[in-house]
Scaffold this active site. Structure first.
Site, PDB file in Angstrom:
ATOM      1  N   LYS A 103       1.037  -1.363  -0.047  1.00 45.73           N
ATOM      2  CA  LYS A 103      -0.003  -0.034   0.024  1.00 45.73           C
ATOM      3  C   LYS A 103       0.885   1.398   0.038  1.00 45.73           C
ATOM      4  O   LYS A 103       0.748   2.207  -0.702  1.00 45.73           O
ATOM      5  CB  LYS A 103      -0.853  -0.126   1.150  1.00 45.73           C
ATOM      6  CG  LYS A 103      -1.955  -0.973   0.927  1.00 45.73           C
ATOM      7  CD  LYS A 103      -3.115  -0.876   2.005  1.00 45.73           C
ATOM      8  CE  LYS A 103      -4.027  -2.212   1.552  1.00 45.73           C
ATOM      9  NZ  LYS A 103      -4.865  -2.353   2.492  1.00 45.73           N
ATOM     10  N   LYS A 139      -5.064 -10.151  -5.315  1.00 47.19           N
ATOM     11  CA  LYS A 139      -6.198 -10.527  -4.609  1.00 47.19           C
ATOM     12  C   LYS A 139      -7.372  -9.529  -5.156  1.00 47.19           C
ATOM     13  O   LYS A 139      -7.091  -8.684  -5.449  1.00 47.19           O
ATOM     14  CB  LYS A 139      -6.007 -10.282  -3.240  1.00 47.19           C
ATOM     15  CG  LYS A 139      -6.741 -10.515  -2.385  1.00 47.19           C
ATOM     16  CD  LYS A 139      -6.778  -9.819  -0.849  1.00 47.19           C
ATOM     17  CE  LYS A 139      -6.986  -8.445  -0.948  1.00 47.19           C
ATOM     18  NZ  LYS A 139      -6.862  -7.862   0.473  1.00 47.19           N
ATOM     19  N   LYS A 157     -11.240  -4.561  -2.113  1.00 48.83           N
ATOM     20  CA  LYS A 157     -12.086  -3.660  -2.283  1.00 48.83           C
ATOM     21  C   LYS A 157     -11.752  -2.170  -2.555  1.00 48.83           C
ATOM     22  O   LYS A 157     -12.464  -1.300  -2.996  1.00 48.83           O
ATOM     23  CB  LYS A 157     -12.991  -3.790  -1.149  1.00 48.83           C
ATOM     24  CG  LYS A 157     -12.629  -3.137   0.146  1.00 48.83           C
ATOM     25  CD  LYS A 157     -13.628  -3.334   1.420  1.00 48.83           C
ATOM     26  CE  LYS A 157     -13.399  -4.176   2.508  1.00 48.83           C
ATOM     27  NZ  LYS A 157     -11.937  -3.685   3.137  1.00 48.83           N
TER      28      LYS A 157
HETATM   29  N1  AQP Z   1      -9.985 -11.539  -2.035  1.00 45.50           N
HETATM   30  C1  AQP Z   1     -10.207 -11.987  -0.855  1.00 45.50           C
HETATM   31  N2  AQP Z   1     -10.199 -13.384  -0.469  1.00 45.50           N
HETATM   32  C2  AQP Z   1     -10.428 -14.088   0.627  1.00 45.50           C
HETATM   33  N3  AQP Z   1     -10.679 -13.294   1.934  1.00 45.50           N
HETATM   34  C3  AQP Z   1     -10.651 -11.988   1.543  1.00 45.50           C
HETATM   35  N4  AQP Z   1     -10.677 -10.923   2.584  1.00 45.50           N
HETATM   36  C4  AQP Z   1     -10.555  -9.811   1.679  1.00 45.50           C
HETATM   37  N5  AQP Z   1     -10.114  -9.902   0.717  1.00 45.50           N
HETATM   38  C5  AQP Z   1     -10.299 -11.394   0.583  1.00 45.50           C
HETATM   39  C6  AQP Z   1     -10.990 -10.989   3.977  1.00 45.50           C
HETATM   40  O1  AQP Z   1     -11.968 -10.300   4.264  1.00 45.50           O
HETATM   41  C7  AQP Z   1     -11.740  -9.904   5.497  1.00 45.50           C
HETATM   42  C8  AQP Z   1     -12.068  -8.454   5.587  1.00 45.50           C
HETATM   43  O2  AQP Z   1     -11.227  -7.718   4.631  1.00 45.50           O
HETATM   44  P1  AQP Z   1     -10.622  -6.408   5.101  1.00 45.50           P
HETATM   45  O3  AQP Z   1     -11.587  -5.306   5.164  1.00 45.50           O
HETATM   46  O4  AQP Z   1      -9.688  -6.398   6.438  1.00 45.50           O
HETATM   47  O5  AQP Z   1      -9.697  -5.881   3.833  1.00 45.50           O
HETATM   48  P2  AQP Z   1      -9.437  -6.245   2.378  1.00 45.50           P
HETATM   49  O6  AQP Z   1     -10.853  -6.354   1.736  1.00 45.50           O
HETATM   50  O7  AQP Z   1      -8.573  -7.180   2.124  1.00 45.50           O
HETATM   51  O8  AQP Z   1      -9.057  -5.021   2.038  1.00 45.50           O
HETATM   52  P3  AQP Z   1      -8.399  -4.424   0.380  1.00 45.50           P
HETATM   53  O9  AQP Z   1      -9.680  -4.457  -0.421  1.00 45.50           O
HETATM   54  O10 AQP Z   1      -7.407  -5.130  -0.051  1.00 45.50           O
HETATM   55  O11 AQP Z   1      -8.059  -3.144   0.511  1.00 45.50           O
HETATM   56  P4  AQP Z   1      -8.019  -2.203   2.060  1.00 45.50           P
HETATM   57  O12 AQP Z   1      -7.389  -3.078   2.709  1.00 45.50           O
HETATM   58  O13 AQP Z   1      -7.388  -1.128   1.553  1.00 45.50           O
HETATM   59  O14 AQP Z   1      -9.586  -2.529   2.425  1.00 45.50           O
HETATM   60  C9  AQP Z   1     -10.531 -10.207   5.987  1.00 45.50           C
HETATM   61  O15 AQP Z   1     -10.733 -11.556   6.897  1.00 45.50           O
HETATM   62  C10 AQP Z   1      -9.815 -10.558   4.730  1.00 45.50           C
HETATM   63  O16 AQP Z   1      -8.759 -11.492   4.842  1.00 45.50           O
END
Ligand code: AQP
Length: 331
Positions: A112, A197, A200
């Site tokens: 990030k 991955k 979001k």
């Molecule tokens: N692609 C994924 N596959 C499986 N599990 C996922 N999780 C997130 N993406 C995947 C799991 O969802 C839970 C909540 O996630 P989060 O809000 O901590 O963060 P994120 O969705 O992983 O975040 P982004 O989208 O990469 O970006 P940021 O960090 O900026 O929000 C967690 O249990 C996560 O493992």
């Protein structure tokens, strides 16, 4: 009873990855087998450039989606992190136990920070230190298990290390937690870039299925998923990541095994079609419940108020104990 804690960041609209990797398991398994807390970790959303009104909106939406996914607030605690001061209180103590080096080793920080710098922005100090806050989220509740997708296991490992170090230096205070991952869909990949991955806060819209996407939009995104030029439908995460991702999504939606499913398909087209329909069906009840809950915002507010009260009572004794153990004068 096992204590479970997990959370979701309001940094974007929740995705199919969040649902299959986390929310669905929280609702279907964890809340029945454990004394569980589920949290919208809004303070974590401030670690990158953010719009205050959007964070507020996404926090409410995330809380509503947690409930729409089936979390029962009568049985378990659903709340917003910033409503419970204990998280920030404990975070500082854990920053005093963590080292600069271990924070800089966090993969999410590296990725990030590079992304922010690539956009010409500056990197917030909180992006470096937020794993200490995440450790506080977990340790404040005497958590045994943290059900997360694969991307978060490094942060849970850090929480473990900090708990062990704190206990060793200052006397036993924290339960040492462990991460648990789902059997399939622990890492749902971006449909347009199956090496990344499905996240979001990513900008590449067509590769991300959002929980609130209309069925037609879901179908279009899945049908346009990048596969590869290999022959036949084979489950191989390394060599055929696009096809493997579709097989894992299908398996997670239908409860099967990705490798076994691969034998049932002769073409990518058929695999995509069935995957699209399976995703539409998995999302349908969540979207219906979300619509109902949106019609009654007072209900969601009430759940979050009661959840915060309960969470505060649960966290305070452990956080107070940590303040005493580390050498601070009781108030
Ligand atoms: N692609 C994924 N596959 C499986 N599990 C996922 N999780 C997130 N993406 C995947 C799991 O969802 C839970 C909540 O996630 P989060 O809000 O901590 O963060 P994120 O969705 O992983 O975040 P982004 O989208 O990469 O970006 P940021 O960090 O900026 O929000 C967690 O249990 C996560 O493992």
């Amino acid at each position: 009873m096992t204590r479970v804690f997990s959370g979701v960041k309001p940094t974007g609209h929740l995705t199919l990855g969040n649902y299959l990797g986390a929310l669905r398991r929280w609702a279907e398994v964890d809340q029945h087998q454990a004394d569980a807390l589920f949290c919208v970790v809004d303070l974590h959303a401030l670690t990158v450039d953010h719009d205050p009104a959007r964070v507020r909106r996404l926090s409410r939406q995330a809380a509503t989606l947690l409930l729409a996914s089936g979390l029962d607030p009568k049985r378990r605690t659903v709340f917003v992190q910033s409503h419970v001061d204990e998280h920030a209180r404990l975070s500082y103590l854990l920053e005093c136990v963590a080292t600069d080096g271990e924070m800089r080793r966090m993969i999410q920080y590296k990725e990030k920070a590079a992304r922010e710098q690539g956009r010409g922005g500056s990197v917030r100090l909180s992006l470096l230190t937020y794993p200490a806050l995440m450790a506080a989220d977990i340790l404040a509740y005497d958590t045994d298990e943290v059900p997360v997708g694969e991307d978060q296991t490094q942060h849970v490992e850090l929480a473990r290390d900090l708990a062990v170090r704190f206990n060793h230096r200052y006397g036993h205070t924290f339960v040492v937690p462990r991460a648990t991952a789902p059997k399939v869909a622990a890492r749902v990949m971006n449909l347009q870039d199956p090496m990344s991955k499905m996240g979001k806060s990513d900008d590449s819209g067509p590769g991300i299925v959002y929980l609130l996407d209309e069925p037609e939009v879901v179908r279009k995104k899945v049908m346009r998923a990048v596969t590869d030029s290999g022959q036949g439908v084979v489950y191989d995460r390394e060599e055929r990541p696009g096809v493997a991702n579709l097989l894992e999504i299908l398996a997670a939606c239908e409860g099967g095994d990705p490798e076994a499913l691969s034998g049932a398909y002769a073409s990518y087209g058929a695999l995509k079609k069935d995957t699209a329909e399976a995703v539409v069906e998995v999302l349908r009840p969540v979207q219906e419940r979300h619509r109902e809950l949106c019609a009654d915002p007072g209900y969601v507010d009430g759940v979050l108020r009661a959840g915060a009260e309960k969470a505060r009572e649960m966290a305070r004794p452990t956080v107070d104990a940590a303040y005493r153990a580390i050498g601070l004068l009781p108030a």
